[in-house]
Write a protein that holds these residues in place. Structure first.
Motif, PDB file in Angstrom:
ATOM      1  N   ALA A   1      -4.054   4.759   8.286  1.00 18.24           N
ATOM      2  CA  ALA A   1      -4.525   3.662   9.133  1.00 18.24           C
ATOM      3  C   ALA A   1      -3.945   3.775  10.536  1.00 18.24           C
ATOM      4  CB  ALA A   1      -4.158   2.316   8.505  1.00 18.24           C
ATOM      5  N   PHE A   2      -2.663   4.126  10.630  1.00 19.51           N
ATOM      6  CA  PHE A   2      -2.023   4.258  11.937  1.00 19.51           C
ATOM      7  C   PHE A   2      -2.653   5.402  12.735  1.00 19.51           C
ATOM      8  CE2 PHE A   2       1.169   5.397  15.040  1.00 19.51           C
ATOM      9  CZ  PHE A   2       1.567   4.158  15.511  1.00 19.51           C
ATOM     10  N   LEU A   3      -2.848   6.546  12.089  1.00 21.24           N
ATOM     11  CA  LEU A   3      -3.447   7.688  12.781  1.00 21.24           C
ATOM     12  C   LEU A   3      -4.883   7.391  13.208  1.00 21.24           C
ATOM     13  CD1 LEU A   3      -2.119  10.722  10.688  1.00 21.24           C
ATOM     14  CD2 LEU A   3      -1.443  10.032  13.001  1.00 21.24           C
ATOM     15  N   ALA A   4      -5.630   6.688  12.360  1.00 22.02           N
ATOM     16  CA  ALA A   4      -7.006   6.326  12.721  1.00 22.02           C
ATOM     17  C   ALA A   4      -7.012   5.424  13.957  1.00 22.02           C
ATOM     18  CB  ALA A   4      -7.687   5.633  11.547  1.00 22.02           C
TER      19      ALA A   4
ATOM     20  N   ILE B   1       0.859  -1.180   0.000  1.00 20.98           N
ATOM     21  CA  ILE B   1       0.000   0.000   0.000  1.00 20.98           C
ATOM     22  C   ILE B   1       0.893   1.227   0.000  1.00 20.98           C
ATOM     23  CG2 ILE B   1      -1.958  -1.116   1.168  1.00 20.98           C
ATOM     24  CD1 ILE B   1      -0.964   0.086   3.802  1.00 20.98           C
ATOM     25  N   SER B   2       0.294   2.392  -0.132  1.00 24.83           N
ATOM     26  CA  SER B   2       1.079   3.637  -0.137  1.00 24.83           C
ATOM     27  C   SER B   2       1.397   4.062   1.298  1.00 24.83           C
ATOM     28  CB  SER B   2       0.293   4.747  -0.842  1.00 24.83           C
ATOM     29  OG  SER B   2      -0.817   5.137  -0.050  1.00 24.83           O
ATOM     30  N   TYR B   3       2.353   4.969   1.400  1.00 24.99           N
ATOM     31  CA  TYR B   3       2.658   5.528   2.722  1.00 24.99           C
ATOM     32  C   TYR B   3       1.449   6.274   3.279  1.00 24.99           C
ATOM     33  CZ  TYR B   3       7.626   4.372   2.723  1.00 24.99           C
ATOM     34  OH  TYR B   3       8.819   3.706   2.739  1.00 24.99           O
ATOM     35  N   ILE B   4       0.706   6.942   2.415  1.00 25.47           N
ATOM     36  CA  ILE B   4      -0.486   7.672   2.854  1.00 25.47           C
ATOM     37  C   ILE B   4      -1.489   6.710   3.491  1.00 25.47           C
ATOM     38  CG2 ILE B   4      -2.455   9.076   2.083  1.00 25.47           C
ATOM     39  CD1 ILE B   4       0.228  10.568   2.010  1.00 25.47           C
ATOM     40  N   GLN B   5      -1.708   5.552   2.882  1.00 23.92           N
ATOM     41  CA  GLN B   5      -2.636   4.568   3.438  1.00 23.92           C
ATOM     42  C   GLN B   5      -2.127   4.042   4.781  1.00 23.92           C
ATOM     43  OE1 GLN B   5      -2.503   2.315  -0.286  1.00 23.92           O
ATOM     44  NE2 GLN B   5      -4.751   2.116  -0.146  1.00 23.92           N
TER      45      GLN B   5
END
Length: 173
Positions: free
Chosen positions: A155-158, A147-151
């Motif tokens: 996910a981590f921040l969520a 997946i991308s770094y953004i994904q």
């Protein structure tokens, strides 16, 4: 094990490329238990030597006994922590589009936990390992889940936001 620890610190992409091809959950968990619990034990030991106001407020006069018990049970704490974070993080990764399986995320979390070995260094080790583990989890997630770094970051921040909200709700009730 030492070779993987060195790769974790100096070249995490190389480590996560290696574990991508070989799913060995037992070895991953042993790595987390060995280096993670050792780092946690040092962090708790330093908290006994130099207790913060938070430690004293939270545990009172029995803080040394409680922290010693936590040191004794640090391997179990690492196992539970690894299992919970792997499952919870994978739910958010799955929502973000990851479909390579929870076993790979479990390995990422296990190997990333090894960075707690930096807690051997008083004060600064905890800060560095706290920041570096987030970076490692994101790098490993991107690499192993394709997946991308953004994904991975999203996910981590969520997950962190959910944990903060849950903590606040539990403190209110």
């Amino acid at each position: 094990m030492i070779k993987k620890l060195k790769e974790l610190i100096l070249s995490p992409q190389k480590l996560f490329t290696t574990i991508d091809s070989e799913i060995n959950l037992k070895e991953s968990l042993v790595f987390a238990i060995l280096f993670g619990s050792l780092g946690l034990a040092f962090e708790l030991f330093y908290a006994i030597l130099w207790p913060s106001k938070f430690i004293l407020l939270a545990f009172g006069e029995k803080y040394k006994t409680i922290l010693l018990l936590l040191i004794i049970f640090s391997p179990l704490i690492i196992v539970i922590n690894t299992l919970l974070y792997s499952g919870l993080y994978y739910i958010f990764l799955w929502i973000a589009g990851a479909r390579k399986g929870i076993k790979k995320i479990f390995q990422v979390i296990c190997y990333s936990s090894g960075i707690y070995i930096l807690n051997i260094v008083p004060f600064i080790g905890t800060i560095v390992s706290g920041i570096w583990i987030v970076i490692l989890i994101i790098i490993g997630s991107k690499r192993n889940q394709e997946i991308s770094y953004i994904q991975a970051i999203g996910a981590f921040l969520a997950m962190i936001i959910l944990l903060v909200i849950a903590t606040i709700v539990l403190k209110i009730y």
